[in-house]
Motif scaffolding. Structure first.
Motif, PDB file in Angstrom:
ATOM      1  N   SER A 183      -2.130 -47.915   1.891  1.00 55.51           N
ATOM      2  CA  SER A 183      -2.448 -48.488  -0.016  1.00 55.51           C
ATOM      3  C   SER A 183      -1.637 -48.046  -1.360  1.00 55.51           C
ATOM      4  O   SER A 183      -1.295 -48.824  -1.771  1.00 55.51           O
ATOM      5  CB  SER A 183      -3.971 -47.741   0.122  1.00 55.51           C
ATOM      6  OG  SER A 183      -4.806 -47.833   0.643  1.00 55.51           O
ATOM      7  N   VAL A 191      -2.009 -55.688  -5.924  1.00 57.40           N
ATOM      8  CA  VAL A 191      -2.600 -55.361  -6.640  1.00 57.40           C
ATOM      9  C   VAL A 191      -2.760 -54.194  -7.372  1.00 57.40           C
ATOM     10  O   VAL A 191      -1.647 -53.294  -7.218  1.00 57.40           O
ATOM     11  CB  VAL A 191      -4.386 -55.184  -5.065  1.00 57.40           C
ATOM     12  CG1 VAL A 191      -4.649 -56.430  -4.260  1.00 57.40           C
ATOM     13  CG2 VAL A 191      -4.058 -54.035  -4.957  1.00 57.40           C
ATOM     14  N   SER A 192      -3.494 -53.729  -7.953  1.00 55.83           N
ATOM     15  CA  SER A 192      -2.721 -52.500  -8.802  1.00 55.83           C
ATOM     16  C   SER A 192      -3.434 -51.325  -8.433  1.00 55.83           C
ATOM     17  O   SER A 192      -3.155 -50.012  -9.282  1.00 55.83           O
ATOM     18  CB  SER A 192      -2.957 -52.773 -10.779  1.00 55.83           C
ATOM     19  OG  SER A 192      -5.054 -53.462 -10.627  1.00 55.83           O
ATOM     20  N   SER A 193      -4.578 -51.621  -7.939  1.00 58.81           N
ATOM     21  CA  SER A 193      -5.582 -49.712  -7.512  1.00 58.81           C
ATOM     22  C   SER A 193      -5.770 -49.712  -5.756  1.00 58.81           C
ATOM     23  O   SER A 193      -5.211 -50.695  -5.791  1.00 58.81           O
ATOM     24  CB  SER A 193      -6.452 -50.286  -7.791  1.00 58.81           C
ATOM     25  OG  SER A 193      -7.825 -50.820  -7.430  1.00 58.81           O
ATOM     26  N   ALA A 210      -8.013 -48.563  -3.755  1.00 54.85           N
ATOM     27  CA  ALA A 210      -8.983 -49.105  -3.358  1.00 54.85           C
ATOM     28  C   ALA A 210      -9.216 -50.608  -2.805  1.00 54.85           C
ATOM     29  O   ALA A 210      -9.156 -50.799  -1.745  1.00 54.85           O
ATOM     30  CB  ALA A 210     -10.467 -49.371  -4.472  1.00 54.85           C
ATOM     31  N   GLU A 211      -8.714 -51.486  -4.165  1.00 52.68           N
ATOM     32  CA  GLU A 211      -8.169 -52.611  -3.734  1.00 52.68           C
ATOM     33  C   GLU A 211      -7.522 -53.205  -2.791  1.00 52.68           C
ATOM     34  O   GLU A 211      -7.405 -53.229  -1.971  1.00 52.68           O
ATOM     35  CB  GLU A 211      -7.070 -53.533  -5.087  1.00 52.68           C
ATOM     36  CG  GLU A 211      -8.231 -53.810  -6.069  1.00 52.68           C
ATOM     37  CD  GLU A 211      -7.297 -54.743  -7.826  1.00 52.68           C
ATOM     38  OE1 GLU A 211      -7.750 -55.469  -7.857  1.00 52.68           O
ATOM     39  OE2 GLU A 211      -6.776 -53.208  -8.326  1.00 52.68           O
ATOM     40  N   ARG A 218      -6.983 -50.774  -0.286  1.00 52.51           N
ATOM     41  CA  ARG A 218      -7.635 -50.407   0.702  1.00 52.51           C
ATOM     42  C   ARG A 218      -8.726 -51.860   1.826  1.00 52.51           C
ATOM     43  O   ARG A 218      -8.521 -52.043   2.704  1.00 52.51           O
ATOM     44  CB  ARG A 218      -8.628 -49.412   0.621  1.00 52.51           C
ATOM     45  CG  ARG A 218      -9.600 -48.590   1.734  1.00 52.51           C
ATOM     46  CD  ARG A 218     -10.117 -47.581   1.171  1.00 52.51           C
ATOM     47  NE  ARG A 218      -9.277 -46.280   1.504  1.00 52.51           N
ATOM     48  CZ  ARG A 218      -9.152 -45.655   2.048  1.00 52.51           C
ATOM     49  NH1 ARG A 218      -9.940 -45.401   3.381  1.00 52.51           N
ATOM     50  NH2 ARG A 218      -8.489 -44.445   2.089  1.00 52.51           N
ATOM     51  N   VAL A 219      -9.360 -52.257   0.587  1.00 54.49           N
ATOM     52  CA  VAL A 219     -10.031 -53.477   1.242  1.00 54.49           C
ATOM     53  C   VAL A 219      -8.989 -54.450   1.805  1.00 54.49           C
ATOM     54  O   VAL A 219      -9.523 -55.440   2.944  1.00 54.49           O
ATOM     55  CB  VAL A 219     -10.754 -53.943  -0.555  1.00 54.49           C
ATOM     56  CG1 VAL A 219     -11.568 -55.372   0.189  1.00 54.49           C
ATOM     57  CG2 VAL A 219     -11.575 -53.291  -0.763  1.00 54.49           C
ATOM     58  N   LEU A 220      -8.217 -54.917   1.242  1.00 56.96           N
ATOM     59  CA  LEU A 220      -7.064 -56.092   1.423  1.00 56.96           C
ATOM     60  C   LEU A 220      -6.545 -55.487   3.048  1.00 56.96           C
ATOM     61  O   LEU A 220      -6.456 -56.403   4.019  1.00 56.96           O
ATOM     62  CB  LEU A 220      -5.697 -55.938   0.775  1.00 56.96           C
ATOM     63  CG  LEU A 220      -5.529 -56.754  -0.600  1.00 56.96           C
ATOM     64  CD1 LEU A 220      -3.686 -56.623  -1.093  1.00 56.96           C
ATOM     65  CD2 LEU A 220      -6.083 -58.577  -0.297  1.00 56.96           C
TER      66      LEU A 220
END
Ligand code: URA
Length: 431
Positions: free
Chosen positions: A277, A286-288, A290-291, A293-295
């Motif tokens: 991440s 992505v900038s966060s 959390a995003e 991790r989803v990717l």
């Protein structure tokens, strides 16, 4: 400039100048300073330490004693990862393809295992045919085309570190924060990536056995990398138990494949997602976190991360069938270790597990030792698990070498408690 004067200055706890540091490193790398003087210098650093500025100058001096790889012709964001050395640490085998499957360029030079710790190159070589040597040009080409390459460190890189590390190994000067920081960072900076993530292991069998020292080391390495223009992240992780369940070369590759299939151990999966991440955010996808991790989870679910590992194996002449049919790996005979008491697992001493695995033949006692890829240990319990008498604690995979000794050592690695125990993996992040 005079070598003895520089040694005396450091022995007396004074701060060296950039020129003095450059002199001693360059002259040593060029074989103009004998090992006995360098040993005295290293011991003086061991006892007297170095300022952050001195350590930075030493890192840069070491880096320039060899080739600095220019990855600039590779378009895109280039990342690198390093671990200070652990037991069961197959993180690179998962993280590299996972991140590369998102288009981030993973250009990695890895090392071999020594003593109780394993090395990524040995693990990869348990895949039939896998080739870890290639020219720098071919390395860059491969990263450009498939986003990933993992090779051994070439002779041309960081000449000073090769000589200094060998000397430290036999003069009791390995566990020194400025020496570890300059050794790791000079190699990482020579490898030319845009972002570097460092996994600093803390606990039994790691160079740092307390969080305060690990944080000092991590902060120093982060500062050196930042001064050299790199995006830096250091994650402090617990080595008071092996990472994942498997320890030993083929066994760890099988576990890495399981993890890329979404069926990996919780701690290993968590570590790869955490490290990944940060790299995904650094690369600007992505900038966060959390995003990011989803990717990463999507790459696992879709099978793209595993397909990237297969692509790496194919590009480096390994047999890809092993990736989709891990049952092809040749494994030793099984010997089970079972619990004799009731309790919660409080600790699984990494050093002892790593040492037991080395005794079986999975690791090297000296750099010249031969490795048996088929042997090792698979834990059945982790810290925090509850155990009843007769429960399986671990399975030894053996070819017959030192089995009894390894069994006794593995048994001694398990400590139990009557009270519930919490296992914590990520101890801190320095960014
Ligand atoms: N790893 C390195 O590369 N160097 C050290 O000094 C310690 C761990």
């Amino acid at each position: 400039m005079n070598t003895v004067d520089i040694i005396i200055k450091k022995r007396d706890g004074l701060v060296l100048t950039k020129e003095e540091i450059e002199y001693i490193i360059n002259e040593y790398a060029n074989d103009n300073i004998p090992d006995y003087q360098m040993s005295a210098f290293l011991m003086a650093i061991y006892f007297r330490g170095m300022t952050d500025e001195e350590t930075y100058y030493m890192t840069m001096a070491m880096l320039h004693t060899g080739k600095v790889i220019d990855l600039s012709r590779i378009k895109g964001f280039k990342v690198d990862k390093h671990s200070t050395g652990g037991v069961g640490d197959k993180t690179s085998l998962v993280l590299a393809p996972l991140v590369a499957s998102l288009g981030i360029k993973f250009a990695k030079m890895s090392g071999r295992g020594l003593g109780h710790t394993g090395g990524t190159l040995d693990k990869l070589e348990s895949i039939a045919g896998f080739n870890i040597s290639m020219s720098i040009e071919d390395f860059i080409d491969q990263v450009e085309h498939i986003n990933i390459a993992i090779i051994g460190q070439t002779e041309e890189i960081d000449k000073a570190d090769k000589k200094m590390y060998a000397l430290r190994d036999v003069t009791g000067t390995v566990p020194s924060i400025p020496l570890i920081a300059s050794s790791i960072m000079s190699k990482k900076l020579a490898a030319g990536s845009d972002a570097i993530i460092l996994d600093v292991k803390v606990g039994s069998g790691a160079f740092m056995n307390n969080i305060a020292d690990a944080k000092t080391l991590a902060t120093l390495m982060k500062n050196i990398g930042t001064m050299a223009g790199k995006k830096m992240t250091c994650v402090l992780t617990n080595m008071d138990e092996p990472l994942g369940f498997a320890v030993g070369n083929a066994l760890e590759v099988i576990e890495a494949i399981d993890t890329l299939n979404g069926r990996g151990p919780r701690d290993l999966t968590e570590l790869c997602l955490t490290l990944g991440s940060y790299l995904v955010v650094d690369a600007g996808l992505v900038s966060s976190l959390a995003e990011a991790r989803v990717l990463l989870l999507d790459q696992i679910k879709s099978g793209k991360a595993l397909a990237k590992l297969a692509e790496l194996v194919e590009a480096q002449e390994g047999n890809v069938d092993y990736i989709y049919h891990p049952e092809l790996f040749d494994l030793g005979e099984k010997v089970e270790l079972r619990a004799e008491c009731y309790g919660y697992v409080e600790r699984i001493d990494s050093y002892q597990v790593g040492h037991a695995s080395m005794l079986l033949g999975a690791g090297r006692e000296t750099l010249a030792s031969e490795i048996d890829y088929s042997v090792g240990i698979v834990l059945a319990k982790k810290v925090g698990d509850i155990v009843n008498p007769g429960d399986l604690l671990a399975t030894i995979y053996t070819s017959g070498k030192n089995t009894e000794q390894a069994y006794a050592m593995l048994k001694g690695a398990f400590k139990f408690s009557e009270d519930p125990v919490d296992a914590k993996l990520i101890l801190d992040v320095v960014r």
